[in-house]
Design a protein around this motif. Structure first.
Motif, PDB file in Angstrom:
ATOM      1  N   LEU A  20     110.838  83.069  64.004  1.00 58.78           N
ATOM      2  CA  LEU A  20     109.596  82.209  63.870  1.00 58.78           C
ATOM      3  C   LEU A  20     108.464  82.029  63.937  1.00 58.78           C
ATOM      4  N   GLY A  21     107.782  81.842  65.051  1.00 54.27           N
ATOM      5  CA  GLY A  21     106.478  81.898  65.758  1.00 54.27           C
ATOM      6  C   GLY A  21     104.950  82.903  65.211  1.00 54.27           C
ATOM      7  N   VAL A  22     105.989  84.126  64.868  1.00 52.70           N
ATOM      8  CA  VAL A  22     105.456  85.313  64.298  1.00 52.70           C
ATOM      9  C   VAL A  22     105.389  84.980  62.907  1.00 52.70           C
ATOM     10  N   TYR A  23     106.147  84.044  62.169  1.00 54.90           N
ATOM     11  CA  TYR A  23     106.670  84.601  60.547  1.00 54.90           C
ATOM     12  C   TYR A  23     105.214  83.313  60.475  1.00 54.90           C
ATOM     13  N   LEU A  24     105.645  82.651  61.472  1.00 49.29           N
ATOM     14  CA  LEU A  24     104.509  80.867  60.931  1.00 49.29           C
ATOM     15  C   LEU A  24     103.183  82.031  61.202  1.00 49.29           C
ATOM     16  N   LEU A  25     102.356  82.247  62.337  1.00 51.53           N
ATOM     17  CA  LEU A  25     101.218  83.300  62.372  1.00 51.53           C
ATOM     18  C   LEU A  25     101.129  84.095  61.292  1.00 51.53           C
ATOM     19  N   GLY A  26     101.701  84.691  60.574  1.00 45.77           N
ATOM     20  CA  GLY A  26     101.853  85.649  59.906  1.00 45.77           C
ATOM     21  C   GLY A  26     101.526  84.801  58.118  1.00 45.77           C
ATOM     22  N   GLY A  27     101.874  83.536  58.023  1.00 47.45           N
ATOM     23  CA  GLY A  27     101.891  83.138  56.819  1.00 47.45           C
ATOM     24  C   GLY A  27     102.810  83.040  56.024  1.00 47.45           C
ATOM     25  N   GLN A  28     103.976  84.000  56.615  1.00 47.12           N
ATOM     26  CA  GLN A  28     105.057  83.976  55.700  1.00 47.12           C
ATOM     27  C   GLN A  28     106.387  82.662  54.952  1.00 47.12           C
TER      28      GLN A  28
ATOM     29  N   ALA B  64      94.075  83.803  80.749  1.00 47.52           N
ATOM     30  CA  ALA B  64      94.037  83.366  79.861  1.00 47.52           C
ATOM     31  C   ALA B  64      95.935  82.898  78.834  1.00 47.52           C
ATOM     32  N   LEU B  65      96.670  84.005  79.447  1.00 42.11           N
ATOM     33  CA  LEU B  65      98.320  83.826  79.283  1.00 42.11           C
ATOM     34  C   LEU B  65      98.561  82.369  80.033  1.00 42.11           C
ATOM     35  N   SER B  66      97.912  82.251  80.882  1.00 40.88           N
ATOM     36  CA  SER B  66      98.278  80.990  82.204  1.00 40.88           C
ATOM     37  C   SER B  66      97.897  80.061  81.303  1.00 40.88           C
ATOM     38  N   VAL B  67      96.765  79.683  80.539  1.00 35.58           N
ATOM     39  CA  VAL B  67      96.096  78.273  80.191  1.00 35.58           C
ATOM     40  C   VAL B  67      97.107  78.227  78.835  1.00 35.58           C
ATOM     41  N   VAL B  68      97.612  79.477  78.323  1.00 30.36           N
ATOM     42  CA  VAL B  68      98.071  78.877  76.654  1.00 30.36           C
ATOM     43  C   VAL B  68      99.407  78.156  77.430  1.00 30.36           C
ATOM     44  N   ARG B  69      99.989  78.849  78.711  1.00 28.75           N
ATOM     45  CA  ARG B  69     101.405  78.471  79.845  1.00 28.75           C
ATOM     46  C   ARG B  69     101.403  76.824  80.192  1.00 28.75           C
ATOM     47  N   GLU B  70      99.726  76.561  80.468  1.00 30.28           N
ATOM     48  CA  GLU B  70     100.028  75.225  80.402  1.00 30.28           C
ATOM     49  C   GLU B  70     100.068  74.411  79.385  1.00 30.28           C
ATOM     50  N   ARG B  71      98.878  75.093  78.518  1.00 22.27           N
ATOM     51  CA  ARG B  71      98.754  74.186  77.207  1.00 22.27           C
ATOM     52  C   ARG B  71     100.273  73.815  76.516  1.00 22.27           C
ATOM     53  N   SER B  72     100.840  74.761  76.428  1.00 23.94           N
ATOM     54  CA  SER B  72     102.026  74.567  76.221  1.00 23.94           C
ATOM     55  C   SER B  72     103.057  73.696  76.347  1.00 23.94           C
ATOM     56  N   GLN B  73     103.227  74.398  78.003  1.00 23.14           N
ATOM     57  CA  GLN B  73     104.566  72.710  79.091  1.00 23.14           C
ATOM     58  C   GLN B  73     103.457  71.702  78.640  1.00 23.14           C
TER      59      GLN B  73
ATOM     60  N   HIS C  59      95.817  74.421  65.817  1.00 26.41           N
ATOM     61  CA  HIS C  59      95.484  74.568  67.158  1.00 26.41           C
ATOM     62  C   HIS C  59      96.564  75.072  67.826  1.00 26.41           C
ATOM     63  N   THR C  60      97.695  74.806  67.671  1.00 28.25           N
ATOM     64  CA  THR C  60      98.947  75.518  68.232  1.00 28.25           C
ATOM     65  C   THR C  60      98.965  77.065  67.681  1.00 28.25           C
ATOM     66  N   ARG C  61      98.787  77.260  66.514  1.00 31.86           N
ATOM     67  CA  ARG C  61      98.046  78.533  66.384  1.00 31.86           C
ATOM     68  C   ARG C  61      97.334  79.764  67.069  1.00 31.86           C
ATOM     69  N   ASP C  62      96.651  78.681  67.619  1.00 24.83           N
ATOM     70  CA  ASP C  62      95.553  79.690  67.966  1.00 24.83           C
ATOM     71  C   ASP C  62      96.021  80.192  69.458  1.00 24.83           C
ATOM     72  N   ASP C  63      96.811  78.966  70.053  1.00 24.58           N
ATOM     73  CA  ASP C  63      97.229  79.623  70.953  1.00 24.58           C
ATOM     74  C   ASP C  63      98.729  80.096  71.468  1.00 24.58           C
TER      75      ASP C  63
ATOM     76  N   ALA D 250      99.203  84.006  72.799  1.00 21.73           N
ATOM     77  CA  ALA D 250     100.515  84.768  73.466  1.00 21.73           C
ATOM     78  C   ALA D 250     101.021  85.477  72.301  1.00 21.73           C
ATOM     79  N   LEU D 251     100.964  85.655  71.895  1.00 23.19           N
ATOM     80  CA  LEU D 251     101.334  86.795  70.775  1.00 23.19           C
ATOM     81  C   LEU D 251      99.922  88.517  70.684  1.00 23.19           C
ATOM     82  N   ALA D 252      99.602  88.108  70.930  1.00 23.15           N
ATOM     83  CA  ALA D 252      98.620  89.409  70.968  1.00 23.15           C
ATOM     84  C   ALA D 252      98.510  89.663  72.673  1.00 23.15           C
ATOM     85  N   PHE D 253      98.867  89.039  73.769  1.00 26.74           N
ATOM     86  CA  PHE D 253      98.971  89.359  75.196  1.00 26.74           C
ATOM     87  C   PHE D 253     100.571  90.360  74.995  1.00 26.74           C
TER      88      PHE D 253
END
Length: 192
Positions: A161-169, A60-69, A102-106, A110-113
């Protein structure tokens, strides 16, 4: 005649289901049974492709990395040839931030991983090499003399910043503003 099975397609179907479960319910909800239900397949099929939860998570992380790439490559390609270094880094880092649904789901996956690998370092083997390569790339784009420490700091800022975006801060605008302020420190003020 037996039906030809696309194994990569099935692995990706299962990984997408894993990502939906992780994004919607958190990593603790990821199990063979939950992932199978989300994918609409049997638990036995999930076990056929992934013997362990670690294998599922790594794929799953490799799929997220591919999407990010793909996002990064597309964003950077839109800049044309030889973009200014500051713009190149801003574009690359902004493409990695979870700025929309869409990018928040990825980003959640990634954060969970990352949290998962904090207690299972062996699961992070592939992450280490990717982090090293990204740090070296960023260091090579920064102004002379900034080096790996500044690159690591910039990447740590992006992750935070990604963590703060995901948390809504932070909103997307606040996160991009913080990124721009840090890039200003590294490159000098951005053009108006």
């Amino acid at each position: 005649m037996p039906k030809k099975v696309d194994h990569q397609e099935r692995r990706t179907l299962i990984a997408d289901a894993l990502m939906r479960v992780a994004a919607d319910q958190g990593l603790e909800a990821v199990s063979l049974r939950h992932v199978a239900a989300a994918a609409g397949v049997s638990a036995g099929m999930v076990q056929h492709y992934f013997r362990t939860k670690d294998e599922m998570m790594a794929f799953a992380l490799s799929v997220v990395r591919e999407r990010s790439q793909v996002r990064v490559t597309d964003a950077v390609a839109r800049l044309g040839e030889n973009p200014p270094p500051r713009l190149l880094l801003r574009t690359l880092l902004a493409a990695l931030l979870p700025l929309d649904e869409h990018t928040r789901d990825d980003g959640r996956v990634a954060l969970a991983f990352l949290a998962y690998t904090a207690v299972r370092p062996a699961a992070a083997t592939g992450l280490r090499e990717g982090t090293r390569q990204l740090t070296e790339f960023v260091a090579g784009v920064l102004p002379a003399g900034r080096g790996d420490a500044a690159a690591a700091g910039l990447l740590a800022l992006m992750e935070g910043l990604g963590v703060y975006l995901l948390g809504g801060q932070y909103t997307a605008e606040q996160a991009l503003g913080a990124l721009d302020a840090h890039l200003d420190l590294l490159f000098g003020s951005s053009p108006a």
